[in-house]
Scaffold this motif. Sequence first.
Motif, PDB file in Angstrom:
ATOM      1  N   ARG A  17       8.953 -37.434  -9.301  1.00 12.38           N
ATOM      2  CA  ARG A  17       9.129 -38.009 -10.699  1.00 12.38           C
ATOM      3  C   ARG A  17       8.529 -36.796 -12.357  1.00 12.38           C
ATOM      4  O   ARG A  17       7.103 -36.375 -11.589  1.00 12.38           O
ATOM      5  N   GLU A  18       8.681 -36.676 -13.262  1.00  7.65           N
ATOM      6  CA  GLU A  18       9.293 -36.115 -13.381  1.00  7.65           C
ATOM      7  C   GLU A  18       8.973 -34.453 -13.304  1.00  7.65           C
ATOM      8  O   GLU A  18       8.483 -33.617 -14.190  1.00  7.65           O
ATOM      9  N   LYS A  19       8.705 -33.798 -12.411  1.00  8.86           N
ATOM     10  CA  LYS A  19       8.637 -32.969 -11.699  1.00  8.86           C
ATOM     11  C   LYS A  19      10.342 -31.975 -12.840  1.00  8.86           C
ATOM     12  O   LYS A  19      11.412 -32.786 -12.720  1.00  8.86           O
ATOM     13  N   THR A  20      10.546 -30.506 -12.616  1.00 12.30           N
ATOM     14  CA  THR A  20      11.331 -30.196 -12.947  1.00 12.30           C
ATOM     15  C   THR A  20      12.328 -29.343 -10.999  1.00 12.30           C
ATOM     16  O   THR A  20      11.073 -28.497 -10.869  1.00 12.30           O
ATOM     17  N   PHE A  21      13.605 -29.281 -11.207  1.00  9.97           N
ATOM     18  CA  PHE A  21      14.183 -28.662 -10.825  1.00  9.97           C
ATOM     19  C   PHE A  21      14.942 -27.132 -11.578  1.00  9.97           C
ATOM     20  O   PHE A  21      15.942 -28.391 -12.242  1.00  9.97           O
ATOM     21  N   VAL A  22      15.022 -26.556 -11.128  1.00 10.28           N
ATOM     22  CA  VAL A  22      16.325 -25.676 -11.610  1.00 10.28           C
ATOM     23  C   VAL A  22      16.921 -25.246 -10.544  1.00 10.28           C
ATOM     24  O   VAL A  22      17.055 -25.073  -8.979  1.00 10.28           O
ATOM     25  N   ILE A  23      17.948 -25.787 -11.025  1.00  3.01           N
ATOM     26  CA  ILE A  23      19.097 -25.749  -9.846  1.00  3.01           C
ATOM     27  C   ILE A  23      20.256 -24.934 -10.722  1.00  3.01           C
ATOM     28  O   ILE A  23      21.260 -24.340 -12.071  1.00  3.01           O
ATOM     29  N   ALA A  24      20.864 -23.585  -9.219  1.00  2.00           N
ATOM     30  CA  ALA A  24      21.223 -22.519  -9.897  1.00  2.00           C
ATOM     31  C   ALA A  24      22.479 -22.267  -9.007  1.00  2.00           C
ATOM     32  O   ALA A  24      22.328 -22.227  -7.883  1.00  2.00           O
ATOM     33  N   ILE A  25      23.672 -22.682  -9.997  1.00  2.00           N
ATOM     34  CA  ILE A  25      25.163 -22.522  -9.128  1.00  2.00           C
ATOM     35  C   ILE A  25      26.031 -21.532  -8.796  1.00  2.00           C
ATOM     36  O   ILE A  25      26.139 -20.596 -10.687  1.00  2.00           O
ATOM     37  N   ASP A  26      26.512 -21.012  -8.192  1.00  2.00           N
ATOM     38  CA  ASP A  26      27.731 -19.897  -8.206  1.00  2.00           C
ATOM     39  C   ASP A  26      28.776 -20.380  -9.075  1.00  2.00           C
ATOM     40  O   ASP A  26      28.801 -21.513  -8.916  1.00  2.00           O
ATOM     41  N   GLY A  27      29.299 -19.601  -9.800  1.00  2.00           N
ATOM     42  CA  GLY A  27      30.011 -20.022 -10.435  1.00  2.00           C
ATOM     43  C   GLY A  27      31.479 -20.049  -9.315  1.00  2.00           C
ATOM     44  O   GLY A  27      32.317 -21.221  -9.502  1.00  2.00           O
ATOM     45  N   ALA A  28      31.818 -19.379  -7.877  1.00  2.00           N
ATOM     46  CA  ALA A  28      32.707 -20.389  -7.531  1.00  2.00           C
ATOM     47  C   ALA A  28      32.651 -21.663  -7.003  1.00  2.00           C
ATOM     48  O   ALA A  28      33.724 -22.781  -6.832  1.00  2.00           O
ATOM     49  N   ASN A 172      22.010 -10.926 -14.088  1.00  2.00           N
ATOM     50  CA  ASN A 172      22.435 -11.713 -13.360  1.00  2.00           C
ATOM     51  C   ASN A 172      21.868 -12.735 -13.236  1.00  2.00           C
ATOM     52  O   ASN A 172      20.329 -13.320 -13.343  1.00  2.00           O
ATOM     53  N   SER A 173      22.785 -13.953 -12.606  1.00  2.00           N
ATOM     54  CA  SER A 173      22.294 -15.496 -12.860  1.00  2.00           C
ATOM     55  C   SER A 173      21.252 -15.946 -11.522  1.00  2.00           C
ATOM     56  O   SER A 173      20.001 -16.562 -11.990  1.00  2.00           O
ATOM     57  N   ASP A 174      20.695 -14.806 -10.372  1.00  2.00           N
ATOM     58  CA  ASP A 174      19.798 -15.034  -9.772  1.00  2.00           C
ATOM     59  C   ASP A 174      18.627 -15.065 -10.780  1.00  2.00           C
ATOM     60  O   ASP A 174      17.653 -15.513 -10.130  1.00  2.00           O
ATOM     61  N   HIS A 175      18.493 -13.661 -10.888  1.00  2.00           N
ATOM     62  CA  HIS A 175      17.069 -13.497 -12.169  1.00  2.00           C
ATOM     63  C   HIS A 175      16.891 -14.362 -13.158  1.00  2.00           C
ATOM     64  O   HIS A 175      16.205 -14.405 -12.692  1.00  2.00           O
ATOM     65  N   VAL A 176      18.081 -15.041 -14.074  1.00  2.00           N
ATOM     66  CA  VAL A 176      17.707 -15.478 -14.543  1.00  2.00           C
ATOM     67  C   VAL A 176      17.571 -17.181 -14.050  1.00  2.00           C
ATOM     68  O   VAL A 176      16.248 -18.044 -14.508  1.00  2.00           O
ATOM     69  N   ALA A 177      17.248 -17.863 -12.360  1.00  2.00           N
ATOM     70  CA  ALA A 177      16.976 -18.690 -12.413  1.00  2.00           C
ATOM     71  C   ALA A 177      15.783 -18.289 -11.880  1.00  2.00           C
ATOM     72  O   ALA A 177      14.937 -19.579 -11.768  1.00  2.00           O
ATOM     73  N   VAL A 178      15.291 -17.035 -11.370  1.00  2.00           N
ATOM     74  CA  VAL A 178      13.969 -17.644 -10.968  1.00  2.00           C
ATOM     75  C   VAL A 178      12.667 -17.243 -12.091  1.00  2.00           C
ATOM     76  O   VAL A 178      11.816 -17.569 -12.221  1.00  2.00           O
ATOM     77  N   ALA A 179      13.388 -16.726 -13.157  1.00  2.00           N
ATOM     78  CA  ALA A 179      12.603 -16.454 -14.393  1.00  2.00           C
ATOM     79  C   ALA A 179      12.115 -17.511 -14.886  1.00  2.00           C
ATOM     80  O   ALA A 179      10.998 -17.981 -15.812  1.00  2.00           O
ATOM     81  N   LEU A 180      13.436 -18.548 -14.594  1.00  2.00           N
ATOM     82  CA  LEU A 180      13.160 -19.986 -15.582  1.00  2.00           C
ATOM     83  C   LEU A 180      12.718 -20.725 -14.552  1.00  2.00           C
ATOM     84  O   LEU A 180      11.851 -21.308 -14.937  1.00  2.00           O
ATOM     85  N   ALA A 181      12.865 -21.035 -13.335  1.00  2.00           N
ATOM     86  CA  ALA A 181      12.032 -22.188 -12.190  1.00  2.00           C
ATOM     87  C   ALA A 181      10.747 -21.119 -12.110  1.00  2.00           C
ATOM     88  O   ALA A 181       9.729 -22.334 -12.681  1.00  2.00           O
ATOM     89  N   ASP A 182       9.755 -20.124 -12.798  1.00  2.00           N
ATOM     90  CA  ASP A 182       9.186 -19.505 -12.739  1.00  2.00           C
ATOM     91  C   ASP A 182       7.798 -19.613 -14.242  1.00  2.00           C
ATOM     92  O   ASP A 182       7.186 -20.629 -14.399  1.00  2.00           O
ATOM     93  N   ALA A 183       9.073 -19.800 -15.115  1.00  2.00           N
ATOM     94  CA  ALA A 183       8.761 -20.633 -16.778  1.00  2.00           C
ATOM     95  C   ALA A 183       8.147 -21.699 -16.629  1.00  2.00           C
ATOM     96  O   ALA A 183       6.965 -22.153 -17.445  1.00  2.00           O
ATOM     97  N   LEU A 184       9.446 -22.374 -16.066  1.00  2.00           N
ATOM     98  CA  LEU A 184       8.909 -23.663 -16.368  1.00  2.00           C
ATOM     99  C   LEU A 184       8.531 -24.007 -14.619  1.00  2.00           C
ATOM    100  O   LEU A 184       7.823 -25.639 -15.269  1.00  2.00           O
ATOM    101  N   LYS A 185       7.505 -23.573 -14.513  1.00  2.00           N
ATOM    102  CA  LYS A 185       7.111 -23.951 -13.797  1.00  2.00           C
ATOM    103  C   LYS A 185       7.520 -25.330 -12.974  1.00  2.00           C
ATOM    104  O   LYS A 185       6.717 -26.351 -11.961  1.00  2.00           O
ATOM    105  N   ALA A 186       8.464 -24.773 -11.561  1.00  2.00           N
ATOM    106  CA  ALA A 186       9.431 -25.823 -11.486  1.00  2.00           C
ATOM    107  C   ALA A 186       9.111 -26.304  -9.964  1.00  2.00           C
ATOM    108  O   ALA A 186       8.738 -25.309  -9.067  1.00  2.00           O
TER     109      ALA A 186
END
Length: 426
Positions: A17-28, A172-186
């Motif tokens: 509850r109230e935790k953050t999940f970053v979901i990185a979805i491939d375009g395909a 690169n979207s994987d790079h964005v996902a990691v940066a976002l997950a790290d910054a948001l303390k996912a």
Amino acid sequence: MKPTDLRGILQYIPRFREKTFVIAIDGAIVTDENFANILLDIAVLRSLNIRVAIVHGAAGQIRVLAEEQGVKASDLDGAGITDAETLKLALTAANRLTHEILEGLSANDLRAVTTNGIVAHPLGIIQGVDHLFTGKVERVDVELFQNLLGQGIVPVVPPLGFDGDGKTYRVNSDHVAVALADALKAAKLIFITTSDGLFHQGQLIRQILVGDLDQILAQRKNEILPEILSKATYAAAACRAGVPRVHVINGRVDEGLLAEVFSNEGIGTLVYANEYQQIRRALKKDIRSLMLLTKQGVASDELVKRPRGSFEKSVGDYYLFEIDKNPVACVALHVYPEVNKGELAFLYVSPSHENQGIGRKLIQFAESKARELGLSELIALSTQAFNYFMSKCGFAEGTPDDLPAARREKYDQSGRKSKVLVKKLK
Ligand SMILES: CC(C)(COP(=O)(O)OP(=O)(O)OC[C@H]1O[C@@H](n2cnc3c(N)ncnc32)[C@H](O)[C@@H]1OP(=O)(O)O)[C@@H](O)C(=O)NCCC(=O)NCCS
């Protein structure tokens, strides 16, 4: 456990509850027919008050667009050189995909926005090669994302970065996902891909400690399939940056996302930053879990069926091995004080967690408990794992005469003809 089993899901709610999940979805995956189910799963996560941010890729769509327009893209996934023409393709493809995701979220009554919260600068000149409009995440506008997440809004993040001069870069979207997950303390970063997970030497990795993945990446990178190397590299980077759990799952599997988050087994690969493993004594409320966990072992006659009452009588003899609070294995130590012996029983490791040394850890655990109690001998009965006890855990083959009288009687009555295994402790 069926992922849709609400009772099963309930145990996870306080943790997420109230935790953050970053979901990185491939375009395909966004254009796959199962994407509607993924959106439904995201709606379930949101209904449980899990904060969700979505990052998406666009490589496949850039390829298609380039073909349609008869141009050659200089790079597809934002890791190589992005020339001006390819940046234009990336902008069109990414914006279309973002829009599709926003539409899908609307259809599930989820509020969502796209942002300029990924601040990037040019990747620059590497070994003499100018990467032009390929960008690198400089920072994440955490305040912007936290404000949105706090209001129950799902940020949808394209594989693009913005700089202070109003320029856009392909990232690169994987790079964005990691940066976002790290910054948001996912709490979790979940890569939804077209692969079943990470593979090593042709085998699907179910779960792996980040240190072990780092080692493979450093020494045996060539044993990882090239198409999932980026996921493996970024999953490891995310864990090292402090994201405790990174999942890589196949987005074409219905209910895959829920199964991964809300079941012990999961469907893909879990990369974890630290081992939340523990062995603990079972409580009365764990009897149901013990019975569920060992159901298959009982059905295949590896374990004797015990009625609930028998657990209740001696629940303190049972121990659970948990990973992330999920029971994945168990063992019991029954003591026969009259002969100063202990019986190691009900050893079971869930098939999804076999061959990781958990059986041995539980046997060592029972053995040290037996030693603490000053017992002289540990016995075990087994129909199918007797070689395991002998070759891996130092037991020797005994005879039914080694059993305490009361146990011998039950043994004779059962007709199972289990092998008797003995380990002298003194
Ligand atoms: C037997 C069992 C406990 C092993 O647990 P585990 O956590 O997978 O085992 P570990 O990781 O500690 O050890 C794995 C090693 O044991 C070997 N092994 C596993 N099961 C075996 C068996 N039945 N017979 C012989 N060797 C076996 C594996 O091949 C592996 O060998 P390696 O290290 O040379 O590669 C597990 O398979 C199980 O729960 N079996 C069903 C229940 C059962 O039979 N219980 C015993 C009755 S009390």
